[in-house]
Design an enzyme around this catalytic site. Structure first.
Site, PDB file in Angstrom:
ATOM      1  N   HIS A 145       0.825  -1.214   0.000  1.00 49.60           N
ATOM      2  CA  HIS A 145       0.000   0.000   0.000  1.00 49.60           C
ATOM      3  C   HIS A 145       0.857   1.262   0.000  1.00 49.60           C
ATOM      4  O   HIS A 145       2.064   1.209   0.200  1.00 49.60           O
ATOM      5  CB  HIS A 145      -0.943   0.003   1.209  1.00 49.60           C
ATOM      6  N   CYS A 161       3.068  -4.930   6.599  1.00 50.01           N
ATOM      7  CA  CYS A 161       2.825  -4.585   5.196  1.00 50.01           C
ATOM      8  C   CYS A 161       4.077  -4.019   4.532  1.00 50.01           C
ATOM      9  O   CYS A 161       5.050  -3.672   5.188  1.00 50.01           O
ATOM     10  CB  CYS A 161       1.705  -3.558   5.097  1.00 50.01           C
TER      11      CYS A 161
END
Length: 185
Positions: A145, A161
């Site tokens: 992301h 992440c």
């Protein structure tokens, strides 16, 4: 009688030549560097996958870089990333992109809430930790992301992440379809 200034000059010049010689020799005999000044290491998709056929991503948590190849290997791109804070938060292995979203909302995981009970769901916007775009992986709660906090890129700063600058995740979002094979190393 010898001139003391001339002797000092000769001594300094000779010493400088001896000191510089090994560096000059190394510079002329070494092959291309395996990584650049940003510590990105060169990656080859062949080291991680048997074949392409679909777009491919290798996210290198050591050098903090994401490598992308299109389905025929003709388009290669590299992006600086943020990576998980600790080894315990780092999941490695093979996965794929299963969903994509522009303007993702964010919900903290149970372990995040355990560490910080004040965390709450966040809609898309400037305070959202997922930035402007998200590529969801087949592993629950693992995402590639963007981030609005550019200080995180190049650092160990995530809860698992892989983060990119918003403009770079927007670029990757356009070229990496659902089904893109991914390896986190």
């Amino acid at each position: 009688m010898t001139n003391p200034a001339l002797s000092r000059r000769r001594l300094i010049a000779t010493a400088t030549a001896f000191i510089a010689a090994p560096a000059v020799a190394r510079a002329t005999t070494l092959a291309a560097p395996r990584h650049n000044i940003s510590s990105f290491r060169a990656q080859n998709w062949q080291d991680h996958f048997d074949r392409l056929g679909v777009p491919t991503i290798v996210a290198d948590t050591t050098s903090r870089a994401l490598h992308y190849w299109n389905a025929d290997g003709g388009d290669y791109r590299i992006y600086p990333t943020s990576v998980p804070l600790t080894e315990e938060l780092t999941k490695r292995g093979y996965t794929k992109i299963v969903r994509k979203r522009v303007g993702p909302d964010w919900t903290p995981t149970a372990s995040m809430i355990e560490r910080n009970p004040e965390l709450r769901h966040m809609p898309p916007g400037p305070g959202n930790p997922l930035g402007t775009h998200a590529l969801y992986l087949s592993w629950p709660a693992y995402i590639i992301h963007g981030t609005h906090d550019t200080r995180k890129i190049g650092r160990k700063s995530s809860d698992g992440c892989i983060g990119l600058y918003n403009e770079m995740i927007a670029d990757l979002f356009k070229i990496a379809p659902i089904g893109t094979q991914v390896r986190i190393i």
